[in-house]
Enzyme design. Structure first.
Site, mmCIF file in Angstrom:
data_model
loop_
_atom_site.group_PDB
_atom_site.id
_atom_site.type_symbol
_atom_site.label_atom_id
_atom_site.label_comp_id
_atom_site.label_asym_id
_atom_site.label_seq_id
_atom_site.Cartn_x
_atom_site.Cartn_y
_atom_site.Cartn_z
ATOM 1 C CB CYS A 186 -20.948 15.938 5.504
ATOM 2 S SG CYS A 186 -20.050 16.685 4.136
ATOM 3 C CG ASP A 209 -48.677 54.764 37.169
ATOM 4 O OD1 ASP A 209 -48.267 55.649 37.929
ATOM 5 O OD2 ASP A 209 -48.512 54.775 35.941
ATOM 6 C CG ASP A 234 -45.358 52.271 36.616
ATOM 7 O OD1 ASP A 234 -45.320 53.233 37.397
ATOM 8 O OD2 ASP A 234 -46.032 52.251 35.579
ATOM 9 C CB CYS A 275 -17.824 12.934 1.956
ATOM 10 S SG CYS A 275 -17.167 14.238 3.024
#
Length: 794
Positions: A86, A495, A693, A83
């Protein structure tokens, strides 16, 4: 002050660096707003305080300056409306969304038409809002077939250029008479014939320059449009004045410059067309990434398999992926077993085995088994979408080297107008007293030659191509400033674990009985360290049953302590043993032998009694030696950082060719070690892949995260390498050097062009139409030079 928000706004109508600088300057004057405007991408990257400024106010400010805020229009089929209530509800909610300009929902056609800013809200977000209200939405099929806005714009430019060329060609012929004395029909020299040809070019084809000039001048700015409008108008109206003098005076021989104004406009349009066409190639990397995305997904709905567009997949959906198909979204495996080619995301060429609860990445290729998976990340949350976002952000960012060009171009146009006026006065007063014609020609040439377009394009086009090429090679720069800073590096700190080594250590030696192994592995089960995982895997292989620990604590940099079945277990370094008064001097030679061979040896004690040694080795990556060699060839100091003892660290460093080693570093000390190298006056890159790290990555001049590592490390880094390939480090540095060299070439030629062109034009040695051609092609040359980066070998 509330927390700042970030938006990216598309800005239309900018024609040169003066435009982008003007928009940026005005936006930054707004309270709580920090903006960067990129001419090449036609986007404004804005951080703003919602408490003092709104997106609507920012957009309004841009529009008041005479530019447009880029919007897109999308149409959805909306399902489930019953409708008017909505449709009204959906429309109301959509219109409240930040970034939505206007939304119209039609109940009769069950559709929604939405105009929105793609930098502020995405289509998937719009669909999500509709779905949240209890309806469903999907994009109209015909919308997918529409051409992109850029392609349409390019076609429009092509048509306009063609019309302008046809009208200008006869005027160009008249120029041949002036230059070479070639005979042409007399009609071509008629002032009103030339007027008829030049007027549409000046005021229809060239109307865009008047509009742009008006909007800029109205807001106190000046850009290329001002120069073009002034220069061509002077030539056009002087010619019109000369033509009017012939009325009632047939003996008057008019000096016409219609061809000058028309040719200038046509050449500028031609240059802009070539520039736009070339600029579209700078975003090729994004297109390639987008092409990696899966288009459809086989979703299980109500017990049945159905193919749906990947955009319609929701988190929690169960998806079936068959051999040879792309995995549509990120997720986890629920059923089945297969191997997946993840090379396009991680750089790992060997397919990865996947089974129950394994993580799979969207857009990777399922090789040889059917699996059922659950979608965990969709749309902009997927790994590939994140990569694309990083590349887009990098391409839209500014490098510090651009600031000088921005400052200069901001003052450039008013200065040029002043020079043109001064040139006109000098000519009409001193050079050719009272003779307007040569004075006007010189002034027009100055106006036309001095466009700051090339200056504005010099840096961003190189950044776009450079970051794009980097992405194609698995290197993600998070911004232009990081791409620029990378070429300044003096030292690279690597590293060890997971960077130089594979990060998957294996037990190579164990001295002790089964009971010791059982206690050792049970204790290590509580640790997340890669060495602990190796020990647990070794015990599992030996079929030693593990038991639960009653207490567990990690002693950073030294080892672990656990209580198992009432027994106190210690595993770690000599210092850990000495601190607990456990004598291990009798195994010192054995420890030294392991460490000399690059193995990490850990002592084991139970109830303060020595019980054995476990030695673990982490294999060095295949390309580590080659990558470190290349870094040294680039003149960089290479340093290895590790928590291992000095002997083990030195042994591994020797294998890969590293002379400078910082060993026995606790995780929390890594950032301090980076700072120590920086205090030596060096620009430092830190390369790592672990959570510990992240602080070191953040404090370094350039943080480089290995993409196989954790999200925390990647988030803290300035550069992300997709996969663990170390050769990408020297490649990133070489690409940075090549990009900065390219930018400097562009800036040199842009500055040199204007520095040489203005005085040459001012002394009357440059015809206005030649100045127009030079100006038009200066921008094309800058973009073309930037595109050379795509062919650079790294």
């Amino acid at each position: 002050m509330s927390e700042k928000k970030h938006v990216t706004v598309g800005v239309t109508g900018m024609t040169c660096a003066a435009c982008s600088n003007r928009v940026e300057k005005i936006l930054n004057k707004m309270d709580g707003v920090e903006a960067q405007v990129n001419l090449t991408t036609e986007k404004a990257s804005i951080d703003y305080d919602p408490g003092t400024a709104t997106v609507e106010e920012i957009a309004s400010k841009i529009q008041k300056l005479g530019y447009g805020v880029q919007t897109e229009k999308v149409e959805f089929d909306v399902l489930g409306m019953t409708c008017a209530a909505c449709s009204t509800r959906i429309e109301k909610v959509l219109n409240k969304q930040e970034g939505v300009k206007v939304a119209n929902v039609n109940l009769a056609t069950e559709s929604a038409s939405i105009e929105y800013n793609p930098g502020l809200i995405e289509e998937l977000d719009l669909i999500g809002k509709i779905q949240k209200l209890g309806y469903d939405a999907k994009r109209k099929a015909e919308e997918q077939e529409k051409q992109t806005q850029k392609e349409k714009h390019l076609k429009q430019m092509k048509v306009k250029l063609a019309v302008s060329t046809v009208l200008t060609a006869p005027l160009l012929i008249t120029m041949l008479v002036h230059l070479f004395g070639i005979y042409i029909p007399h009609i071509f020299m008629n002032p009103w014939f030339q007027f008829a040809l030049a007027t549409p070019v000046q005021f229809i084809i060239g109307w865009q320059f008047y509009v742009g000039a008006y909007k800029n001048l109205r807001n106190g700015g000046a850009n290329m449009d001002v120069l073009v409008a002034l220069g061509t108008s002077a030539a056009y109206f002087y010619s019109l004045y000369e033509g009017l003098l012939t009325i009632g005076n047939p003996s008057h021989v008019p000096h016409l410059y219609y061809e000058t104004s028309a040719i200038i406009i046509t050449l500028i349009l031609f240059g802009k067309y070539l520039e736009t066409s070339a600029k579209s190639k700078t975003t090729l990397a994004i297109s390639k990434l987008l092409n990696l995305q899966a288009k459809q997904a086989r979703v299980i709905k109500d017990g049945e398999e159905m193919m749906i567009p990947v955009e319609d997949v929701s988190v929690g959906d169960h998806i079936v992926v068959k051999p040879g198909e792309k995995i549509p979204v990120d997720g986890i495996v629920l059923k089945g077993r297969t191997s997946v080619d993840e090379s396009m995301i991680t750089g790992e060429s060997i397919p990865i085995e996947k089974d129950f609860e394994s993580t799979v990445i969207g857009s990777t290729l399922n090789k040889n088994g059917t699996i059922e998976m659950e979608a965990t990340k969709v749309g902009k949350d997927t790994a590939l979408a994140s990569i694309i976002k990083v590349v887009e952000d990098a391409q839209g960012s500014k490098a510090p080297i651009q600031r000088l060009a921005d400052v200069i171009s901001g003052y450039f146009v008013p200065i040029v107008v002043g020079i043109a006026i001064f040139t006109f006065i000098v000519w009409i007063v001193f050079v050719t007293p009272g003779n307007m014609e040569p004075a006007l020609i010189a002034a027009i040439a100055v106006l036309v030659i001095a466009c700051p377009c090339a200056l504005g394009l010099a840096t961003p086009t190189s950044i776009m191509v450079g970051t794009g090429k980097a992405a194609e090679n698995g290197i993600l720069f998070k911004g232009g400033e990081h791409l620029e800073r990378t070429h300044q590096l003096d030292a690279v700190i690597l590293d060890k674990t997971g960077t130089i080594t594979k990060g998957k250590p294996e037990v190579t030696n164990f001295t002790g009985d089964d009971q010791t192994l059982k206690l050792l592995a049970s204790a290590e089960k509580g640790s997340e360290h890669p060495l602990a995982e190796a020990i647990v895997a070794y015990a599992t292989e030996k079929e030693v049953g593990l038991v639960e620990t009653e207490e567990f604590s990690a002693i950073p940099g030294h080892g672990i302590q656990a209580t198992i079945s009432g027994e106190k277990v210690l595993v770690g370094t000599r210092k850990l043993m000495n601190d607990n008064n456990i004598d291990v001097s009798h195994v010192e030679n054995e420890l030294l032998e392991y460490e000399t061979n690059g193995k990490t040896a850990m002592l084991i004690a139970v109830n303060e009694e020595y019980r054995g040694i476990v030695a673990v080795a982490d294999m060095i990556k295949e390309t580590a030696v080659e990558a470190i060699g290349q870094l040294k060839e680039l003149g960089l100091e290479v340093i290895m950082l590790t928590g291992d003892n000095k002997r083990t660290a030195q042994a591994i460093a020797k294998q890969v060719g590293i002379d400078n080693v910082i060993a026995q570093v606790l995780p929390e000390e890594k950032a301090n070690k980076v700072k120590e190298v920086q205090l030596q006056g060096k620009k430092v890159a830190m390369v790592g892949d672990g959570i510990n790290d992240a602080p070191a990555l953040a404090i370094s001049d350039i943080g480089i995260a290995i993409g196989t590592g954790t999200e925390v490390a990647i988030e803290a880094a300035d550069v992300t390498l997709l996969g663990g390939e170390l050769l990408l480090i020297p490649k990133a540095i070489k690409l940075s050097k090549a990009t900065i060299k390219n930018i400097r070439q562009n800036l040199f030629w842009a500055f040199a062009y204007n520095s040489a062109g203005i005085p040459i034009a001012a002394i009357g040695l440059l015809a206005p139409w030649v100045a127009g051609a030079a100006m038009a092609f200066s921008s094309v040359s800058v973009v073309s030079n930037s595109l050379r980066l795509k062919r650079v070998k790294i």
